[in-house]
Each structure stands twice: as structure tokens, then as C-alpha cells.
Design a protein around this motif. Structure first.
Motif: not given
Ligand code: MG
Ligand code: UDP
Length: 311
Positions: A99, A95, A202, A97
Motif C-alpha cells: 500500500q 507495510d 493491498r 502489503d
Molecule cells: Mg496496509
């Protein structure tokens, strides 16, 4: 020979996260010079400055590529584009972000070097940064999915995994549209293993998975691997027909008693119950029909506006 590792990252309105994750990844790869990186961002119709950010970064990092979509085609289609364009010996998806901790990728690579063709990352159950709703809905979803289909998806695994080139080539050759990758990779077999990770917060922005997108992913998952929901509809219909046969003596007795008109309440309950049931079953059939319809049109799953990948 240096082996090439592709990292594919779908990004939808992630202008703040993209530079951070790119920097983190390239710093990590500098520490592991035995591997050649290829980092591909799929810009999934972002409405912010993601594309400009990516263009600037591609000047800075030689091995950074972007694929800009003409509109938002969704996370799974972005992954498909990543697999279509990646040239590495192994492909990892992450991802944008953070994460999924980028540090983990060398752990995945180690497993891959040990002979595993698929390395899945499983979110530790005590991960703090997963909403309670998300945890519960995802657990229930996987339970339903494994009940309805014959594939077993490892619970708490999302789209954070490494797959070998062999699987990438198979995915590329699949004519299937609207692929649910978690299920597809479980279905494909090969030597698979799981590693655990601690889900991070995030860093910027909010989740890009709206409730609507989550529901649509769930329906794709459910209808991609099984026609069992259709069978369930048949069984349900059958058992209710059997039950309603039991209703006949009641109706006859009421008629003979002369109290037939008093059955209004039970009548309305039955009518609305069956009305709802019929709509539900029609909906299930409609889902499959819709799938066939979309598949039959052979439309591409994503449209590329521009990219710096030379083919
Ligand atoms: Mg995410
Ligand atoms: N994403 C995407 N297209 C979409 C929705 C999400 O490319 O339509 C990307 C998003 O930018 C992120 C990844 O898919 O890199 C996972 O989304 P997100 O982190 O918002 O989901 P969550 O982690 O909350 O499930």
C-alpha cells in the motif's frame, strides 16, 4: 562510503506479499548502487507460511533479514523490534502489503540527503484505496488527539516514514513501553518534512488491523501523550456538581407542594446519567492505571523466537 538504508517491514500473515515486496525492493536498490540495503521483516506471529517464505528469501538475498516473534505482538511492537535491530544510517518503515509504494523510498532518501532527519509520508486525500470509514475515523482521531495533547500529528500520515539514525538511537534508549510511534516521532522534533503519496490497493489478503486493534491503537495514542482526559473528567465532574446544585430548589419546591413523589422519571434519568458518567470516568482512570501496571512489570515488548541477524 556507501550509506546504509534499513527498510523495516512488519508482517502478519503476509506470505503472498513478502516475496513481491522483497523483489521490488532489491530491484530498486540495484538501480541505486550508492546505497547499501538492509531489509528486515518482523514476522509478527503469522499463522501462515510467512516464516518459511522469509527463510527461503534470505538464502536468495544476502541483505534480507527476518525476526520471528513467538506470537502476535502487534504492529507497533514489530516496528520497535525493527528499530532495535536496524543498523542503517536511515530507517524506513513500510507495510508489507505494497500500500506504501516502494518506489517512494528514494524520494524519502533524497529529502534525507538534503538534511531532513524525519520524512513523513502523507496519504493524498483523494487516494482511492482507503475505505471511507478509515478516512473518517483517522481524521477524527487526529483531531481529538491534537485537542487532547500538545503534539500535532500530521493528518493522514501512518507508519510510512524515514527517520535518521539519531532518532533511532533515541527510540532504542527509551524505556517507554507500548510506544505510539506516530506521536512519539512528532514529539521528538528534529527537522521534519512531509511528502505526499498515492495509497495503493493491498495486493493480497485483507487488512490485518481489526477494529479491536484499531481501537487499542487509538487508546494507546490518546493516553501516551497526555493526562488531559483525566483533567477533562475533573472538569466534567465539577460542572455537573454545579448543575445539580440548581436541582435543589426544584426538589425543595416539589416537597413543599407535596408533589415530591411525582419526580420518579427525572430521578431515574439522573441516576442512570450519573451512573454512566461515573463508569466512563472510572474507565479513563483505569486506562492510565493499566498503563502504569503494565509498565511496572518491565516485560519485553516482543519475544524473538529466531532470527538470522547476527549480533
Ligand atoms: Mg496496509
Ligand atoms: N501487522 C503486524 N501485526 C499486526 C497487524 C498488522 O505486523 O498485528 C502488519 C501488517 O502485516 C502490515 C502492517 O502491519 O504489514 C499494516 O497492517 P495493514 O496493512 O493490515 O493495515 P492497514 O493498511 O489496513 O491499516
Amino acid at each position: 562510503m556507501r550509506r546504509k538504508i534499513s527498510v523495516i517491514i512488519p508482517a502478519y500473515n503476509e506470505e503472498e506479499n513478502i516475496p513481491l515486496i522483497a523483489e521490488r525492493l532489491f530491484t530498486l536498490f540495484e538501480k541505486h548502487p550508492t546505497y547499501e540495503p538492509e531489509v528486515i521483516f518482523m514476522n509478527d506471529g503469522s499463522r501462515d507460511e510467512s516464516l518459511e517464505v522469509l527463510k527461503a528469501l534470505s538464502e536468495k538475498y544476502m541483505n534480507l533479514y527476518y525476526i520471528d516473534f513467538s506470537r502476535n505482538f502487534g504492529h507497533q511492537n514489530a516496528l520497535r523490534a525493527g528499530y532495535d535491530h536496524a543498523t542503517g544510517d536511515a530507517v524506513i518503515c513500510l507495510d508489507a502489503d505494497m500500500q506504501h509504494p516502494p518506489e517512494m523510498i528514494f524520494e524519502l532518501i533524497k529529502k534525507w540527503e538534503n538534511g531532513f532527519e524525519v520524512v513523513l509520508c502523507k496519504r493524498k486525500d483523494n487516494s482511492e484505496h482507503v475505505g471511507r470509514f478509515k478516512k473518517a475515523s483517522s481524521n477524527n482521531f487526529y483531531r481529538t488527539l491534537s485537542f487532547l495533547t500538545d503534539i500535532n500529528i500530521e493528518p493522514s500520515t501512518a507508519d510510512f516514514r524515514l527517520i535518521d539514525r539519531k532518532l533511532v538511537d533515541i527510540i532504542k534508549s527509551l524505556p517507554e513501553k507500548d510506544i505510539f510511534f506516530r506521536g512519539m516521532i512528532a514529539w521528538m522534533g528534529f527537522k521534519q518534512t512531509v511528502v505526499e503519496y498515492e495509497q495503493q490497493a493491498r495486493i493480497h489478503g485483507e487488512t490485518k488491523y481489526s477494529f479491536k486493534k484499531m481501537m487499542s491503537l487509538a487508546f494507546t495514542g490518546l493516553t501516551s501523550f497526555s493526562v488531559k482526559p483525566l483533567h477533562t473528567a475533573i472538569y466534567l465532574g465539577l460542572s455537573i456538581s454545579c448543575l445539580s446544585i440548581l436541582y435543589i430548589p426544584y426538589a425543595v419546591v416539589s416537597y413543599l407542594n407535596g408533589s415530591a413523589i411525582s419526580g420518579w422519571a427525572s430521578l431515574i434519568v439522573t441516576v442512570s446519567f450519573f451512573g454512566g458518567l461515573q463508569l466512563l470516568i472510572l474507565g479513563v482512570i483505569g486506562l492510565y492505571l493499566g498503563k502504569l501496571f503494565m509498565q511496572s512489570k518491565h516485560r519485553p515488548e516482543y519475544i524473538v523466537r529466531e532470527t538470522n541477524i547476527q549480533s
